[in-house]
Design a protein around this motif. Sequence first.
Motif, PDB file in Angstrom:
ATOM      1  N   ALA A   1      39.086  36.876  42.815  1.00 57.17           N
ATOM      2  CA  ALA A   1      40.319  36.074  42.878  1.00 57.17           C
ATOM      3  C   ALA A   1      40.004  34.612  42.581  1.00 57.17           C
ATOM      4  O   ALA A   1      40.728  33.933  41.861  1.00 57.17           O
ATOM      5  CB  ALA A   1      40.953  36.222  44.256  1.00 57.17           C
ATOM      6  N   GLY A   2      38.877  34.147  43.149  1.00 54.79           N
ATOM      7  CA  GLY A   2      38.479  32.762  42.925  1.00 54.79           C
ATOM      8  C   GLY A   2      38.105  32.525  41.475  1.00 54.79           C
ATOM      9  O   GLY A   2      38.408  31.475  40.902  1.00 54.79           O
TER      10      GLY A   2
ATOM     11  N   LYS B   1      47.904  40.096  54.206  1.00 51.08           N
ATOM     12  CA  LYS B   1      48.038  39.555  52.849  1.00 51.08           C
ATOM     13  C   LYS B   1      48.334  38.066  52.903  1.00 51.08           C
ATOM     14  O   LYS B   1      49.227  37.624  53.627  1.00 51.08           O
ATOM     15  CB  LYS B   1      49.182  40.261  52.116  1.00 51.08           C
ATOM     16  N   VAL B   2      47.592  37.313  52.100  1.00 57.44           N
ATOM     17  CA  VAL B   2      47.748  35.851  52.130  1.00 57.44           C
ATOM     18  C   VAL B   2      48.340  35.366  50.813  1.00 57.44           C
ATOM     19  O   VAL B   2      47.849  35.721  49.733  1.00 57.44           O
ATOM     20  CB  VAL B   2      46.397  35.149  52.339  1.00 57.44           C
TER      21      VAL B   2
ATOM     22  N   ALA C   1      39.411  28.522  48.783  1.00 58.73           N
ATOM     23  CA  ALA C   1      40.126  29.353  49.761  1.00 58.73           C
ATOM     24  C   ALA C   1      40.157  30.808  49.293  1.00 58.73           C
ATOM     25  O   ALA C   1      39.926  31.724  50.089  1.00 58.73           O
ATOM     26  CB  ALA C   1      41.540  28.821  49.979  1.00 58.73           C
ATOM     27  N   ALA C   2      40.413  31.025  48.010  1.00 59.40           N
ATOM     28  CA  ALA C   2      40.441  32.400  47.467  1.00 59.40           C
ATOM     29  C   ALA C   2      39.086  33.073  47.650  1.00 59.40           C
ATOM     30  O   ALA C   2      39.007  34.242  48.034  1.00 59.40           O
ATOM     31  CB  ALA C   2      40.842  32.370  45.997  1.00 59.40           C
ATOM     32  N   ASP C   3      38.016  32.328  47.393  1.00 57.54           N
ATOM     33  CA  ASP C   3      36.665  32.872  47.593  1.00 57.54           C
ATOM     34  C   ASP C   3      36.451  33.288  49.041  1.00 57.54           C
ATOM     35  O   ASP C   3      35.894  34.355  49.321  1.00 57.54           O
ATOM     36  CB  ASP C   3      35.603  31.815  47.244  1.00 57.54           C
TER      37      ASP C   3
ATOM     38  N   GLU D   1      43.474  39.630  52.497  1.00 57.85           N
ATOM     39  CA  GLU D   1      43.563  39.986  51.089  1.00 57.85           C
ATOM     40  C   GLU D   1      44.421  38.917  50.418  1.00 57.85           C
ATOM     41  O   GLU D   1      45.490  38.561  50.937  1.00 57.85           O
ATOM     42  CB  GLU D   1      44.240  41.356  50.987  1.00 57.85           C
ATOM     43  N   LEU D   2      43.963  38.416  49.274  1.00 55.99           N
ATOM     44  CA  LEU D   2      44.769  37.424  48.570  1.00 55.99           C
ATOM     45  C   LEU D   2      45.897  38.143  47.837  1.00 55.99           C
ATOM     46  O   LEU D   2      45.648  38.961  46.956  1.00 55.99           O
ATOM     47  CB  LEU D   2      43.913  36.627  47.578  1.00 55.99           C
TER      48      LEU D   2
END
Lengths: 420, 420
Positions: free
Chosen positions: A234-235, B288-289, B302-304, B313-314
Amino acid sequence: MDAFFQPKSVTIIGASAKEGKIGYEILKNVSKRARVFPVNPARKEIDGIKCYRSVLDIKESIDLAIIAITPEGILKAMEECGKKGIKHVVVISSGFKESGNEEIEKEMVEVARKYGIRIIGPNCIGTFNGKNGFNTFFQRHMQLPDGGNVAILTQSGTFGIGLLEKLAQEDIGVSKFVSYGNKCDVNEVDLIEYLEKDDETEIIAIYAEDFSPQFFERRYKKPIIVLKGGRSEAGKKAARLHTGAMATNYDIFQGVCRQLGIITVDNFAELFSIIKIMSMQPMPKNGKVAIITNGAGPAVVAADLIDEKENLELAELIDLTGSATANDYLNALENVGDAGIISLIFVFHDAPLAATLQKFYEGFRRKNALYVAIAIGGKFVMEQKERLAELSIPMFDEPSILINALDKVVWFKNEGSGNR
Amino acid sequence: MDAFFQPKSVTIIGASAKEGKIGYEILKNVSKRARVFPVNPARKEIDGIKCYRSVLDIKESIDLAIIAITPEGILKAMEECGKKGIKHVVVISSGFKESGNEEIEKEMVEVARKYGIRIIGPNCIGTFNGKNGFNTFFQRHMQLPDGGNVAILTQSGTFGIGLLEKLAQEDIGVSKFVSYGNKCDVNEVDLIEYLEKDDETEIIAIYAEDFSPQFFERRYKKPIIVLKGGRSEAGKKAARLHTGAMATNYDIFQGVCRQLGIITVDNFAELFSIIKIMSMQPMPKNGKVAIITNGAGPAVVAADLIDEKENLELAELIDLTGSATANDYLNALENVGDAGIISLIFVFHDAPLAATLQKFYEGFRRKNALYVAIAIGGKFVMEQKERLAELSIPMFDEPSILINALDKVVWFKNEGSGNR
């Protein structure tokens, strides 16, 4: 490269007369520390400063150009910079590789190469020199740090702004700062080479989403601390949209960094804490930690956290109890063993220590050790942070982030210090 | 147990007339919220308040006794409390089990049992009631939080002071606070039972160095967050000297806690962050974020970090870019999917967002989600923290601690919420 940090004459291509516009704010900002030559074909002057149709109309020699126009006009602008003999250009504008416009970015670099121009950017906020305050920023209300020994390199302007403000807030000084965005030309390796020779810089901190292959070719002469963005899928996706960064495997990245003695960190808190410790304190002679405290609870937690760390070892835990005064702390400091790290834990509230703090601040004498302090609490504690900073003792408001950071500092001393 | 938190009449055994002495400061403190009956055979009065030779000389009925005399006099004092019909005693004094004087502590408890007295302590700072401000503390300059939904139980007084001040500083309210020290009688299980029935308390946070066997016997009706001190060998040794705690294996401890749906944390930062989120926000409906940001760098990091977490989970990363205004944020919030957690990342500086923040604060409408915010920076950012707190949105100054905390909150919702 000096022209990026201390130019005497600067042209702003895309200068604007409208407050709040990027081309206006940069002009205002730069005009405080250099002679400015705004370029905007639609204006004769901006706030009383003569405005030019093109850099080619400027008679004086120009050390640095800052470009803040849309990508459409960029090739012509770069060509004119070349003809004018400008060798250093910061391209603030976005809309290049990160937006899928790779072609125009390539062409811009080709023009620059033809004239021997070095480019920082595009898609960045440019440079800042802590010593003289020079910066290419369009942020008007930003808190900026004073001069200091930490250099910051960042692909993300946002990240850079946040970090500079936090450093300013905690009185940690910066030597040079570069937001290099898409790094179409000048990359992190060029900048590190420059900073290795820079007398002001002792530590180099980097936030980046991708690294050039040359980054991994050698050990560096100064400590490097790296936070890599885009480690996860995602990053990575977000990073590609951000700076056009290519994906790499983070485990491999980390392994190679370790071999080169480069400190890798996982998050902003760790990055900031290591900067704080290394900028204020010397390298520790060993990983043994002595804790001196007037409160047992936080010392117990600190001891637990030290125990979990590979590079740290609890040498002594001296509990002076709540009745300790500043003199007890000073005596304990005098008699502490050969620990390389001395961690002072302070519980201030209505303890005899609080009433005698002045004595502590006056009586503190540095020995051959790295000193840190921990104090948990509210307003009073924050005030002590400033007093301790005057003694160059970094204060933390809880033990965990500090101890993570210390572990990496000692790792660097053991494994990485070949490069210091 | 109510008498520990809202007594009408309180005797202070070991009251002092000397400013700065524990027995003076407690008297002063308690006299603000209850009728006080100081006991000190050497004084007729203290600051105009009648002083007694013994509790037996007091005519009025007494809800609570606070004892601040050395262990030598403790048995006689407890005996007299029993004869006077006092059922609740806080023993502030130290010098018991933690100093090797286990015998006197046992005898004190025997006397108390004979009379049906419940004891909090010894070796503690006692109780605090956020709603009415009542407290047994001898700290004069401490910042205390207002009333709220978080209960704090702590074996370490120091830790408690630090935590209360930090909660006060960030405007997080406390229902009840108990520093229970050596817990010779009232232990964490008694206190949890009381707090489960307490209408003010929604979350219970515990710092302890050892736990009673009954702690592990059942699931609790309210969320429990535990920081255990004395996990390592060094920490265990320090804990033994601190509260006389016996060693336990931390892995086993943690495994049992997990089965009971109890959140365990490793450090103060995590404890504080989970308290902050849970006290201000509802449980998330899922892990879920959705991230909504005007700066890509912090969002990439933040995603990492989300990717590394088991329970998160993004779901969406909405980059509004630096040109985003408050309206763009409000629209994005309106159109966000079914994420249980919505993380707003703000880069304020001289972004159009900063100029339109008022609109954001006025236009924000809560949907069925847990909201958090991240903003890195200096003074301006700190000001926004307060504005966001008014909307009950907890703000963090970097992503890593927040995301650790969120992961545990979602774990609790999935595994532990049988007890909520």
